[in-house]
Design an enzyme around this catalytic site. Structure first.
Site, short mmCIF file in Angstrom:
data_model
loop_
_atom_site.label_atom_id
_atom_site.label_comp_id
_atom_site.label_asym_id
_atom_site.label_seq_id
_atom_site.Cartn_x
_atom_site.Cartn_y
_atom_site.Cartn_z
N SER A 69 1.04 -1.56 -0.57
CA SER A 69 0.29 -0.21 -0.27
C SER A 69 0.89 1.40 0.63
O SER A 69 1.71 1.40 -0.76
CB SER A 69 -1.43 0.33 1.58
OG SER A 69 -1.91 1.23 1.12
N THR A 70 1.28 2.24 1.50
CA THR A 70 1.97 3.48 0.92
C THR A 70 3.08 2.92 1.56
O THR A 70 3.70 2.17 1.55
CB THR A 70 1.39 4.00 2.60
OG1 THR A 70 -0.09 4.15 2.51
CG2 THR A 70 1.74 5.67 2.20
N HIS A 107 -3.07 -1.17 -3.54
CA HIS A 107 -3.84 0.12 -2.99
C HIS A 107 -4.13 0.67 -4.71
O HIS A 107 -2.96 1.88 -3.26
CB HIS A 107 -4.30 0.03 -0.90
CG HIS A 107 -4.15 -1.25 -0.49
ND1 HIS A 107 -3.94 -0.86 1.06
CD2 HIS A 107 -4.50 -2.20 -1.06
CE1 HIS A 107 -4.03 -2.49 1.61
NE2 HIS A 107 -4.62 -2.76 0.10
N MET A 165 0.44 0.64 4.96
CA MET A 165 -0.72 1.45 6.31
C MET A 165 -1.71 0.35 6.61
O MET A 165 -2.29 -0.28 5.57
CB MET A 165 -1.52 2.82 5.97
CG MET A 165 -1.73 3.77 7.20
SD MET A 165 -3.04 4.81 6.73
CE MET A 165 -2.22 5.37 5.65
N ASP A 214 -4.04 -5.17 6.14
CA ASP A 214 -4.15 -6.18 5.70
C ASP A 214 -2.63 -6.95 4.85
O ASP A 214 -1.50 -6.67 4.49
CB ASP A 214 -4.13 -4.73 4.25
CG ASP A 214 -5.48 -5.95 2.71
OD1 ASP A 214 -5.48 -6.95 3.64
OD2 ASP A 214 -4.68 -5.26 1.58
#
Length: 375
Positions: free
Chosen positions: A183-184, A210, A303, A306
């Site tokens: 993600s991030t 994401h 972040m 997940d």
């Protein structure tokens, strides 16, 4: 720089409170700067320490002002955000760049290029009148997540990871696939990792990142360039082909099953605990089941948590999980959850993960013509 009503004497002249997050806004739009400033200044723990209307001005400001998070527009006069980004990252040192991006295809290309270059995250720039309370919450959440770990409101103390003592693919059949969740900050890490894989790396690679749905085809092209191998967005019944990358679509979860003895992807739309779409958990859970645990998983910067639930199922089935380390992660959330649960075989930088993955993936079990992987 002239001061404002909230901070007499100018942003950079304020006495530094180390518990506060220092933000710089780089955008040529007066409306955008005004609205973003209003949102940020409403928070007691965040300061605006500089503003700039061009990439060149941002570079100048960074040479004289320390910042933690940079809100960066990409479409500006002069060198623009993309042109200035390498120098911004160099000058900003430990600061993280949050790209404020448009939804257009052109915007997606530029945004993903920025993320691949080292920008940590992206936030869609809404049209006029859409800077609502929900947008403000999202913006502030991203700023706090990207702030340095020393800020009390952004993190809890980092504990040493507990490395997995579960079954490893060393004692199993050769792995059939590699799954990557991020993600991030994950796109930069993923590009580093994929570039470090040997060119003859033959496992199918499944990616969950994401991002909004409109970005996924562009992401596939970015990963294809970084990895020097084919990449496409997965669909219903896409076969897992050795050496090729499949990217989860942005509007559903990529899952893996068997059709006529071969491994193929499916798309699921059920709710998951993390609330992410796509989510890493369904991929890891279904891949573990479809391969009997003969697979490798990697959790990169991101972040939240997940991937943690899926990693537990994955390791229980006999799969091997690697997690990115805190020092190289833009946000050590997803890999941290896996590491602290004792699910990771190793916690390493992206390039080191690539070397470990390559060592495990000697040669997958494939069909005679090497077109699709059979379980």
């Amino acid at each position: 720089m002239a001061g404002n009503a909230a901070y007499p004497g100018g942003f950079a002249n304020r006495e530094r409170d180390k518990s506060r997050i220092r933000v710089m806004i780089v955008d040529d739009s007066l409306v955008a700067r005004t609205v973003l400033s209003r949102i940020v200044l409403a928070e007691a723990d965040i300061d605006i320490v500089a503003k700039a209307t061009t990439g060149e001005m941002a570079i100048e400001r960074l040479s004289e002002t320390a910042v933690d998070v940079i809100l960066l527009d990409l479409e500006m006069p002069g060198m623009g955000g993309i042109g200035a980004l390498p120098r911004i990252i160099d000058l900003a040192r430990d600061a993280k760049v949050l790209v404020v991006s448009s939804l257009t295809e052109r915007g997606a290309e530029a945004t993903l290029s920025a993320l691949a270059m080292g920008a940590a995250d992206t936030l869609l720039k809404p049209r006029s009148g859409e800077f609502d309370e929900g947008y403000a919450r999202t913006l502030i959440g991203k700023i706090r997540a990207l702030a340095p770990r020393g800020h009390a409101r952004t993190t809890r103390p980092i504990s040493a990871p507990r490395l997995s003592t579960g079954v490893s693919t060393h004692s199993q059949a050769q792995p059939l696939a590699l799954a990557i969740g991020a993600s991030t900050g994950g796109i930069h890490a993923m590009c580093l990792m994929l570039d470090a894989l040997p060119r003859d790396f033959a496992l199918p690679i499944l990616v969950v990142q994401h991002l909004p749905p409109s970005f996924m085809a562009t992401l596939a092209r970015q990963l294809a360039n970084a990895a020097n191998r084919p990449a496409s967005v997965a669909g219903l019944g896409s076969p897992l082909v050795p050496g090729e990358i499949l990217v989860a679509p942005g509007d559903g979860h990529m899952i893996v099953g068997r059709t006529a003895g071969r491994l193929v992807t499916g798309i699921a739309h059920h709710a998951v605990p993390s609330g992410c779409v796509p989510s890493v958990d369904p991929l890891l859970e279904t891949l573990a089941d479809a391969t009997g645990g003969n697979a490798i998983g990697v959790i990169l910067s991101g972040m939240g948590r997940d991937g943690a639930a899926g990693a537990e199922s994955f390791v229980r089935a006999g799969g091997t999980i690697f997690a990115q380390d805190a020092a190289t992660s833009a946000v050590w959330g997803m890999p941290r959850a896996v590491a602290e649960a004792g699910l990771a075989t190793a916690v390493l930088p992206p390039v080191a993960i690539a070397h470990r993955v390559a060592a495990l993936a000697v040669s997958p079990t494939c069909t005679a013509d090497h077109r699709t992987v059979r379980a």
